[in-house]
Design a protein around this motif. Structure first.
Motif, PDB file in Angstrom:
ATOM      1  N   SER A   1      -2.336   2.676 -13.271  1.00 35.54           N
ATOM      2  CA  SER A   1      -2.002   4.050 -13.652  1.00 35.54           C
ATOM      3  C   SER A   1      -0.495   4.253 -13.583  1.00 35.54           C
ATOM      4  O   SER A   1       0.209   3.540 -12.858  1.00 35.54           O
ATOM      5  CB  SER A   1      -2.707   5.067 -12.741  1.00 35.54           C
ATOM      6  OG  SER A   1      -2.315   4.876 -11.402  1.00 35.54           O
TER       7      SER A   1
ATOM      8  N   LEU B 145       1.211   9.354 -12.127  1.00 35.38           N
ATOM      9  CA  LEU B 145      -0.011   9.899 -11.538  1.00 35.38           C
ATOM     10  C   LEU B 145       0.326  11.001 -10.534  1.00 35.38           C
ATOM     11  O   LEU B 145       0.849  10.733  -9.455  1.00 35.38           O
ATOM     12  CB  LEU B 145      -0.776   8.769 -10.836  1.00 35.38           C
ATOM     13  CG  LEU B 145      -2.064   9.149 -10.103  1.00 35.38           C
ATOM     14  CD1 LEU B 145      -3.103   9.663 -11.099  1.00 35.38           C
ATOM     15  CD2 LEU B 145      -2.597   7.948  -9.317  1.00 35.38           C
TER      16      LEU B 145
ATOM     17  N   TYR C 188      -1.596   8.230  -2.263  1.00 36.77           N
ATOM     18  CA  TYR C 188      -2.537   7.534  -3.140  1.00 36.77           C
ATOM     19  C   TYR C 188      -3.781   7.117  -2.368  1.00 36.77           C
ATOM     20  O   TYR C 188      -4.918   7.300  -2.840  1.00 36.77           O
ATOM     21  CB  TYR C 188      -1.866   6.308  -3.763  1.00 36.77           C
ATOM     22  CG  TYR C 188      -2.767   5.562  -4.722  1.00 36.77           C
ATOM     23  CD1 TYR C 188      -2.885   5.966  -6.047  1.00 36.77           C
ATOM     24  CD2 TYR C 188      -3.514   4.465  -4.309  1.00 36.77           C
ATOM     25  CE1 TYR C 188      -3.730   5.303  -6.930  1.00 36.77           C
ATOM     26  CE2 TYR C 188      -4.354   3.796  -5.178  1.00 36.77           C
ATOM     27  CZ  TYR C 188      -4.449   4.212  -6.488  1.00 36.77           C
ATOM     28  OH  TYR C 188      -5.289   3.545  -7.355  1.00 36.77           O
ATOM     29  N   GLN C 189      -3.596   6.547  -1.193  1.00 34.18           N
ATOM     30  CA  GLN C 189      -4.733   6.080  -0.411  1.00 34.18           C
ATOM     31  C   GLN C 189      -5.647   7.227   0.010  1.00 34.18           C
ATOM     32  O   GLN C 189      -6.869   7.096   0.002  1.00 34.18           O
ATOM     33  CB  GLN C 189      -4.235   5.302   0.819  1.00 34.18           C
ATOM     34  CG  GLN C 189      -3.569   3.988   0.452  1.00 34.18           C
ATOM     35  CD  GLN C 189      -3.213   3.147   1.667  1.00 34.18           C
ATOM     36  OE1 GLN C 189      -3.145   1.928   1.585  1.00 34.18           O
ATOM     37  NE2 GLN C 189      -2.942   3.791   2.804  1.00 34.18           N
TER      38      GLN C 189
ATOM     39  N   GLN D 259      -8.633   3.988  -1.807  1.00 32.61           N
ATOM     40  CA  GLN D 259      -8.308   2.586  -2.059  1.00 32.61           C
ATOM     41  C   GLN D 259      -7.073   2.187  -1.247  1.00 32.61           C
ATOM     42  O   GLN D 259      -6.110   2.943  -1.155  1.00 32.61           O
ATOM     43  CB  GLN D 259      -8.044   2.349  -3.544  1.00 32.61           C
ATOM     44  CG  GLN D 259      -9.243   2.626  -4.434  1.00 32.61           C
ATOM     45  CD  GLN D 259      -8.906   2.431  -5.892  1.00 32.61           C
ATOM     46  OE1 GLN D 259      -7.907   2.933  -6.398  1.00 32.61           O
ATOM     47  NE2 GLN D 259      -9.756   1.713  -6.605  1.00 32.61           N
TER      48      GLN D 259
ATOM     49  N   LEU E 112      -0.454  13.600  -7.618  1.00 36.11           N
ATOM     50  CA  LEU E 112      -1.423  13.693  -6.532  1.00 36.11           C
ATOM     51  C   LEU E 112      -0.958  14.717  -5.507  1.00 36.11           C
ATOM     52  O   LEU E 112       0.246  14.927  -5.325  1.00 36.11           O
ATOM     53  CB  LEU E 112      -1.582  12.337  -5.829  1.00 36.11           C
ATOM     54  CG  LEU E 112      -2.130  11.173  -6.654  1.00 36.11           C
ATOM     55  CD1 LEU E 112      -2.007   9.877  -5.866  1.00 36.11           C
ATOM     56  CD2 LEU E 112      -3.572  11.423  -7.061  1.00 36.11           C
TER      57      LEU E 112
ATOM     58  N   ASN F  74      -6.109  10.054  -1.591  1.00 32.16           N
ATOM     59  CA  ASN F  74      -6.800  10.625  -2.747  1.00 32.16           C
ATOM     60  C   ASN F  74      -7.829   9.693  -3.378  1.00 32.16           C
ATOM     61  O   ASN F  74      -8.796  10.165  -3.997  1.00 32.16           O
ATOM     62  CB  ASN F  74      -5.781  11.046  -3.811  1.00 32.16           C
ATOM     63  CG  ASN F  74      -5.206  12.422  -3.563  1.00 32.16           C
ATOM     64  OD1 ASN F  74      -5.797  13.418  -3.972  1.00 32.16           O
ATOM     65  ND2 ASN F  74      -4.083  12.493  -2.876  1.00 32.16           N
ATOM     66  N   THR F  75      -7.627   8.410  -3.245  1.00 25.79           N
ATOM     67  CA  THR F  75      -8.512   7.465  -3.936  1.00 25.79           C
ATOM     68  C   THR F  75      -9.438   6.700  -2.997  1.00 25.79           C
ATOM     69  O   THR F  75     -10.453   6.144  -3.445  1.00 25.79           O
ATOM     70  CB  THR F  75      -7.691   6.435  -4.734  1.00 25.79           C
ATOM     71  OG1 THR F  75      -6.930   5.618  -3.817  1.00 25.79           O
ATOM     72  CG2 THR F  75      -6.748   7.125  -5.709  1.00 25.79           C
TER      73      THR F  75
END
Length: 213
Positions: free
Chosen positions: A106, A109, A158-159, A164, A111, A161-162
């Motif tokens: 992506s 992005l 990122y971690q 991952q 967030l 929100n996802t």
């Protein structure tokens, strides 16, 4: 470019990563202030100097950004020597992408961290050497501490929100004058993340203190 507005799920506006860092971290401002002062001593407006400055590193940065974001570069007239350096840097970057089997996940992005109440627009998440990674690039004279604080905040956002796990962080630093390039890699940046959390606290305290005066 318009300022990105970030809001939590309940509609509350929160600051962006860059706003938090630039407004509360002064580690790199002293050299910049000295440069602006010296420009004034020479009778120049530092803003005009910045606008007039075309350098190979900035051009290379732009070419990489276009490649990552799938945009066609706008043709601008630059001195041939600058373009040659920038294109060489871009060629090195393109070769690196092939060697690490770069796969874009992506780009651009946006967030919002509901837990920490801040927003981020992450330029690039990619699979690099088979691992989910955060990739960023800067045209600068060096790698500065605020770069690390920024990308550490991106990683955590990122971690969250996802769900991952980011397994690696890659930073490509491009020299402004020569467009020489160097890669930096970290598995994680826990100290930089701690620094960002302190800056978030300062950001909130600053708003409170302003209401007292």
């Amino acid at each position: 470019m318009p300022t990105q507005i970030y809001k939590t799920k309940d509609g509350k506006r929160v600051p962006g990563t860059t706003t938090v860092i630039s407004g509360n971290l002064g580690w790199n401002k002293q050299p910049l202030m000295y440069w602006a002062w010296s420009e004034g001593i020479e009778g120049r407006n530092y803003r005009d100097t910045v606008k007039a400055a075309g350098d190979a590193g900035t051009i290379a940065h732009y070419l990489i950004e276009c490649d990552i974001k799938g945009r066609e570069p706008i043709t601008i007239s630059f001195p041939e020597a600058l373009l040659e350096k920038a294109n060489q840097c871009f060629g090195n970057y393109a070769h690196w992408k092939e060697t690490v089997n770069f796969k874009l996940i992506s780009s651009e992005l946006p967030l919002v961290s509901e837990q920490w109440k801040f927003g981020s627009t992450i330029d690039c998440i990619a699979e690099i050497n088979g691992k989910l990674s955060l990739f960023d690039w800067k045209s600068a004279g060096g790698v500065y501490a605020d770069f690390l604080v920024q990308i550490a905040a991106y990683k955590e956002n990122y971690q969250e929100n996802t769900g991952q796990k980011i397994e690696g962080i890659y930073l490509l630093r491009i020299d402004k004058e020569s467009a020489a390039w160097a890669f930096h890699y970290w598995e994680s940046l826990p100290e930089a993340w701690e620094a960002f959390k302190y800056l978030l606290g300062l950001h909130d305290l600053n708003k409170i203190l302003k209401k007292l005066v």
